[in-house]
Design a protein around this motif. Structure first.
Motif, PDB file in Angstrom:
ATOM      1  N   ASP A   1      -5.125   1.837 -14.238  1.00 30.40           N
ATOM      2  CA  ASP A   1      -6.253   2.052 -13.629  1.00 30.40           C
ATOM      3  C   ASP A   1      -6.120   2.140 -11.965  1.00 30.40           C
ATOM      4  O   ASP A   1      -6.901   1.801 -11.318  1.00 30.40           O
ATOM      5  CB  ASP A   1      -7.730   1.389 -13.767  1.00 30.40           C
ATOM      6  N   LEU A   2      -4.878   2.881 -11.657  1.00 29.79           N
ATOM      7  CA  LEU A   2      -4.549   2.827 -10.113  1.00 29.79           C
ATOM      8  C   LEU A   2      -5.164   3.712  -9.261  1.00 29.79           C
ATOM      9  O   LEU A   2      -5.122   3.368  -8.269  1.00 29.79           O
ATOM     10  CB  LEU A   2      -2.855   3.190 -10.127  1.00 29.79           C
ATOM     11  N   ASP A   3      -5.927   4.645  -9.925  1.00 27.74           N
ATOM     12  CA  ASP A   3      -6.874   5.353  -9.104  1.00 27.74           C
ATOM     13  C   ASP A   3      -7.882   4.755  -8.520  1.00 27.74           C
ATOM     14  O   ASP A   3      -8.913   5.210  -7.717  1.00 27.74           O
ATOM     15  CB  ASP A   3      -7.244   6.793  -9.732  1.00 27.74           C
TER      16      ASP A   3
ATOM     17  N   LEU B   1       2.182   1.667  -3.380  1.00 29.12           N
ATOM     18  CA  LEU B   1       1.269   2.232  -4.273  1.00 29.12           C
ATOM     19  C   LEU B   1       0.775   3.762  -4.041  1.00 29.12           C
ATOM     20  O   LEU B   1       0.815   4.501  -4.974  1.00 29.12           O
ATOM     21  CB  LEU B   1      -0.065   1.277  -4.173  1.00 29.12           C
ATOM     22  N   ARG B   2       1.133   4.258  -2.821  1.00 31.74           N
ATOM     23  CA  ARG B   2       0.732   5.565  -2.211  1.00 31.74           C
ATOM     24  C   ARG B   2       1.734   6.410  -3.067  1.00 31.74           C
ATOM     25  O   ARG B   2       1.368   7.476  -3.430  1.00 31.74           O
ATOM     26  CB  ARG B   2       0.578   5.700  -0.982  1.00 31.74           C
TER      27      ARG B   2
ATOM     28  N   LYS C   1       1.331   6.605  -6.705  1.00 29.86           N
ATOM     29  CA  LYS C   1       0.018   7.758  -7.198  1.00 29.86           C
ATOM     30  C   LYS C   1       0.450   9.236  -6.806  1.00 29.86           C
ATOM     31  O   LYS C   1      -0.079   9.994  -7.821  1.00 29.86           O
ATOM     32  CB  LYS C   1      -1.209   7.304  -5.922  1.00 29.86           C
ATOM     33  N   ARG C   2       1.273   9.312  -5.894  1.00 29.28           N
ATOM     34  CA  ARG C   2       1.639  10.700  -5.694  1.00 29.28           C
ATOM     35  C   ARG C   2       2.285  11.099  -6.896  1.00 29.28           C
ATOM     36  O   ARG C   2       2.401  12.482  -7.258  1.00 29.28           O
ATOM     37  CB  ARG C   2       2.466  11.019  -4.329  1.00 29.28           C
TER      38      ARG C   2
ATOM     39  N   GLU D   1       0.955  -1.172  -0.034  1.00 30.40           N
ATOM     40  CA  GLU D   1      -0.101   0.040  -0.026  1.00 30.40           C
ATOM     41  C   GLU D   1       0.764   1.345  -0.060  1.00 30.40           C
ATOM     42  O   GLU D   1       0.672   2.086  -0.735  1.00 30.40           O
ATOM     43  CB  GLU D   1      -0.891  -0.130   1.310  1.00 30.40           C
TER      44      GLU D   1
ATOM     45  N   ARG E   1      -4.268  -5.046 -13.498  1.00 28.43           N
ATOM     46  CA  ARG E   1      -3.956  -4.017 -12.297  1.00 28.43           C
ATOM     47  C   ARG E   1      -3.319  -4.872 -11.236  1.00 28.43           C
ATOM     48  O   ARG E   1      -2.370  -4.417 -10.633  1.00 28.43           O
ATOM     49  CB  ARG E   1      -5.112  -3.317 -11.943  1.00 28.43           C
TER      50      ARG E   1
ATOM     51  N   MET F   1      -1.056   4.633 -17.681  1.00 29.79           N
ATOM     52  CA  MET F   1      -2.084   4.997 -16.491  1.00 29.79           C
ATOM     53  C   MET F   1      -3.298   4.685 -16.476  1.00 29.79           C
ATOM     54  O   MET F   1      -3.994   4.305 -15.852  1.00 29.79           O
ATOM     55  CB  MET F   1      -1.699   6.598 -16.315  1.00 29.79           C
TER      56      MET F   1
ATOM     57  N   MET G   1       1.987  10.277  -9.910  1.00 34.72           N
ATOM     58  CA  MET G   1       1.319  10.191 -11.082  1.00 34.72           C
ATOM     59  C   MET G   1       0.321  11.615 -10.950  1.00 34.72           C
ATOM     60  O   MET G   1      -0.085  12.204 -11.862  1.00 34.72           O
ATOM     61  CB  MET G   1       0.262   9.007 -11.097  1.00 34.72           C
ATOM     62  N   LYS G   2       0.148  11.969  -9.810  1.00 31.96           N
ATOM     63  CA  LYS G   2      -0.684  13.229  -9.758  1.00 31.96           C
ATOM     64  C   LYS G   2       0.235  14.606  -9.551  1.00 31.96           C
ATOM     65  O   LYS G   2      -0.403  15.565  -9.708  1.00 31.96           O
ATOM     66  CB  LYS G   2      -1.438  13.154  -8.346  1.00 31.96           C
TER      67      LYS G   2
END
Length: 267
Positions: free
Chosen positions: A184-186, A71-72, A75-76, A68, A195, A180, A78-79
């Motif tokens: 579909d990681l969001d 993954l966080r 995601k950071r 987790e 995924r 991305m 990616m954003k």
């Protein structure tokens, strides 16, 4: 990858650590399968149930705390938007130029020189809007980790070229965006086995996304040259590249990005 369905919606997938799989009863009924204890199906596969709600199906897989956290962090990344005012982002651009053209000095961050790399204009920051700062990080990772492949694709070296060459840098940004979308990681929960398998590769290597990007780039280039593609076929090539990545990720013996057959294209 072969699928084996039972009374519910059980599907064979590469074996995952027991801690990453939800525990429940095996497929209860065709209409409302509930997660269950993973069932071995041979060849290192684990049987994982879908949860069904009407026509909706989702993969039952839970992440361990270390997974987790990785993954966080991804995601950071990616954003994060590209910000030309940030010194870190400016330095990343300069580093990309130095990796691509080590013998040619970059005059300034806004320059016609960038067009040589395949950016649309003098200011590459305008091309990052679709995929953000991670698309620059992906290009830089490719340049530093697989410099021979990077230079070959950048400068169209070796092999049979196409009649119309794609713009290298812009293609790279599009590849980041495509991956991305594919992963579909969001999404709150895993909705596809692609995924779910990627999350397992991420647990093995925090740079799994960047490695997958490098594989995608050489696969895209290979398909482009084989089809002697033109500008109008770029989206079709991206779609077929995505299909090839999904196919390889779902192969029985692929537990890491390095296990994908197309990884051998990198050097």
């Amino acid at each position: 990858m072969s699928f084996r369905r039972t009374h519910g919606s059980c599907v064979g997938m590469p074996a995952l650590p027991p801690s990453s799989l939800s525990r429940c009863n095996s497929c209860a009924s065709p209409d409302d399968a509930t997660c269950g204890t993973p069932t071995r199906t041979g060849k290192g596969l684990t049987c994982v149930c879908f949860k069904r709600k009407g026509n909706h199906e989702q993969v039952c897989i839970n992440l361990t705390p270390p997974q987790e956290e990785k993954l966080r962090r991804l995601k950071r990344r990616m954003k994060a938007h590209f910000d030309a005012s940030k010194a870190e982002h400016q330095e990343a651009l300069r580093a990309l130029w130095c990796a691509a053209y080590p013998d040619e000095a970059l005059h300034c961050l806004v320059s016609d020189q960038w067009k040589e790399m395949g950016w649309q204009g003098r200011d590459p920051s305008t091309d990052f809007r679709g995929a953000g700062f991670i698309s620059l990080e992906n290009l830089l990772f490719f340049a530093k980790t697989f410099s021979t492949s990077f230079q070959r694709l950048l400068k169209k070296q070796g092999g049979k070229g196409a009649a119309w060459e794609y713009p290298f840098a812009v293609a790279g940004v599009n590849i980041t965006f495509m991956i991305m979308q594919m992963l579909d990681l969001d999404a709150t929960k895993s909705r596809t086995f692609v995924r779910a398998v990627f999350l397992q590769t991420l647990s093995e290597n925090e740079w799994a996304f960047d490695l997958l990007y490098c594989v995608a780039f050489v696969v895209m280039d290979k398909q482009w040259c084989e089809r002697n593609a033109t500008y109008m076929e770029f989206n079709d090539i991206l779609k077929s590249t995505r299909a090839q990545l999904e196919k390889e990720l779902l192969m029985d013996d692929v537990l890491r990005i390095e296990d994908m057959p197309s990884f051998s294209l990198l050097c």
